[in-house]
Design an enzyme around this catalytic site. Sequence first.
Site, PDB file in Angstrom:
ATOM      1  N   ALA A   1     -19.543   2.016   3.737  1.00  0.00           N
ATOM      2  CA  ALA A   1     -18.793   1.374   2.651  1.00  0.00           C
ATOM      3  C   ALA A   1     -19.692   0.479   1.815  1.00  0.00           C
ATOM      4  CB  ALA A   1     -17.629   0.576   3.232  1.00  0.00           C
TER       5      ALA A   1
ATOM      6  N   GLU B   1       0.835  -1.196   0.000  1.00  0.00           N
ATOM      7  CA  GLU B   1       0.000   0.000   0.000  1.00  0.00           C
ATOM      8  C   GLU B   1       0.874   1.252   0.000  1.00  0.00           C
ATOM      9  OE1 GLU B   1      -3.764   0.060   1.881  1.00  0.00           O
ATOM     10  OE2 GLU B   1      -3.253   1.876   3.019  1.00  0.00           O
TER      11      GLU B   1
ATOM     12  N   HIS C   1      -8.170   3.468  -3.859  1.00  0.00           N
ATOM     13  CA  HIS C   1      -9.077   3.592  -2.726  1.00  0.00           C
ATOM     14  C   HIS C   1     -10.215   4.558  -3.056  1.00  0.00           C
ATOM     15  CE1 HIS C   1      -6.256   2.142   0.718  1.00  0.00           C
ATOM     16  NE2 HIS C   1      -6.009   1.498  -0.411  1.00  0.00           N
TER      17      HIS C   1
ATOM     18  N   THR D   1      -3.920   5.082  -1.758  1.00  0.00           N
ATOM     19  CA  THR D   1      -4.906   5.809  -0.974  1.00  0.00           C
ATOM     20  C   THR D   1      -5.176   7.176  -1.581  1.00  0.00           C
ATOM     21  OG1 THR D   1      -3.328   6.936   0.470  1.00  0.00           O
ATOM     22  CG2 THR D   1      -3.944   4.697   1.080  1.00  0.00           C
ATOM     23  N   TYR D   2      -6.194   7.851  -1.031  1.00  0.00           N
ATOM     24  CA  TYR D   2      -6.357   9.281  -1.300  1.00  0.00           C
ATOM     25  C   TYR D   2      -7.002   9.921  -0.095  1.00  0.00           C
ATOM     26  CZ  TYR D   2     -11.376   8.879  -2.575  1.00  0.00           C
ATOM     27  OH  TYR D   2     -12.722   8.659  -2.588  1.00  0.00           O
TER      28      TYR D   2
ATOM     29  N   ARG E   1     -15.486   3.416   4.110  1.00  0.00           N
ATOM     30  CA  ARG E   1     -16.269   4.546   4.603  1.00  0.00           C
ATOM     31  C   ARG E   1     -15.374   5.763   4.727  1.00  0.00           C
ATOM     32  NH1 ARG E   1     -18.435   6.015  10.504  1.00  0.00           N
ATOM     33  NH2 ARG E   1     -16.205   6.499  10.598  1.00  0.00           N
ATOM     34  N   GLY E   2     -14.196   5.581   5.294  1.00  0.00           N
ATOM     35  CA  GLY E   2     -13.277   6.689   5.505  1.00  0.00           C
ATOM     36  C   GLY E   2     -13.520   7.371   6.838  1.00  0.00           C
ATOM     37  N   ASP E   3     -12.571   8.196   7.246  1.00  0.00           N
ATOM     38  CA  ASP E   3     -12.671   8.938   8.504  1.00  0.00           C
ATOM     39  C   ASP E   3     -13.228  10.333   8.250  1.00  0.00           C
ATOM     40  OD1 ASP E   3     -11.490   6.868  10.062  1.00  0.00           O
ATOM     41  OD2 ASP E   3      -9.516   7.470   9.309  1.00  0.00           O
TER      42      ASP E   3
ATOM     43  N   GLN F   1      -7.102  -3.867   8.474  1.00  0.00           N
ATOM     44  CA  GLN F   1      -6.292  -2.799   9.018  1.00  0.00           C
ATOM     45  C   GLN F   1      -5.233  -3.423   9.923  1.00  0.00           C
ATOM     46  OE1 GLN F   1      -8.242   0.672  10.506  1.00  0.00           O
ATOM     47  NE2 GLN F   1      -9.701   0.773   8.828  1.00  0.00           N
TER      48      GLN F   1
END
Length: 291
Positions: free
Chosen positions: A127, A17, A77, A48-49, A107-109, A179
């Site tokens: 998600a 990653e 992502h 990622t982004y 879902r993301g933070d 994770q």
Amino acid sequence: MQIAELIPTRKPFFSLEFFPPKERDTWPKFFAEVEKLKAVDPLFVSVTYGAGGGTQANTLDVVTHLKRELGLEPMAHLTCVGASSGALREFLQAISDVGIDNVLALRGDPPKNNPDFRFEGQEFQHASDLVRFIRSEFPAMGIGVAGIPTMHPESATLADDLKWLKHKVDAGGQFVVSQLFFENALFLDYVARLRECGVGVPVLPGVMPIMSMKSAEFIATLNGRAVFGGFYEELERAFAAGGDDAVRELGVARATQQVQGLIDAGVPGVHLYTLNRADACLAIVNNITLR
């Protein structure tokens, strides 16, 4: 090619990653690190982004370069934060047009610069919403989802956590990337519980070498110290004795031990969080015995 189709072709494998640097003048250095990690022969690489798609344009350019120039199989992502059907459709079409066949639906933070942000009322709240959208709009796209062996901090119970992961898989998720965790028993128990719940897709463990005490502290602010087990205290003692050099040595040794144990336990592959650093990942892989 969909990652779900690649997974059965090689066991064990490594995947990697990366996060795209925001400043484009740092990209040559970033791609040089990626080039070094081609020696790992990753089955795929994920990119990622930022929250709200802040670096989504960078993600598109990076995955295109990884695919076309470096011959890697990238997975982009996607997160729910600030997402709309139109923007997602445009991004998915763009990556599809350049030959990217896989995404990781998250879902993301919540964005740190918006304390009033709430997922309630957003077009995409979970998600699973992303998974259903992608499966409906881009049926040929491979879809991965995320799992948390130590339980999502917003879940009431582990049973709830497992239920919602199954919901993502039932919606169309083809494999799970975990994770980070620091006790292999947590991951292996997590997979066993998922199987009991009827989740049969591949579950890939995510392993991160801790490179500095600041990194450990940041992880603890996101997930709590519980994610470390007793490893956080070991890192503190190492830092007190020898600073970040000692932390890095301990972090790489622990990650190597984890990876070897996971491979010995029969996982299909290991997903390494590279932090855009080739040296630590190469040190880990070069000390693994494949059986």
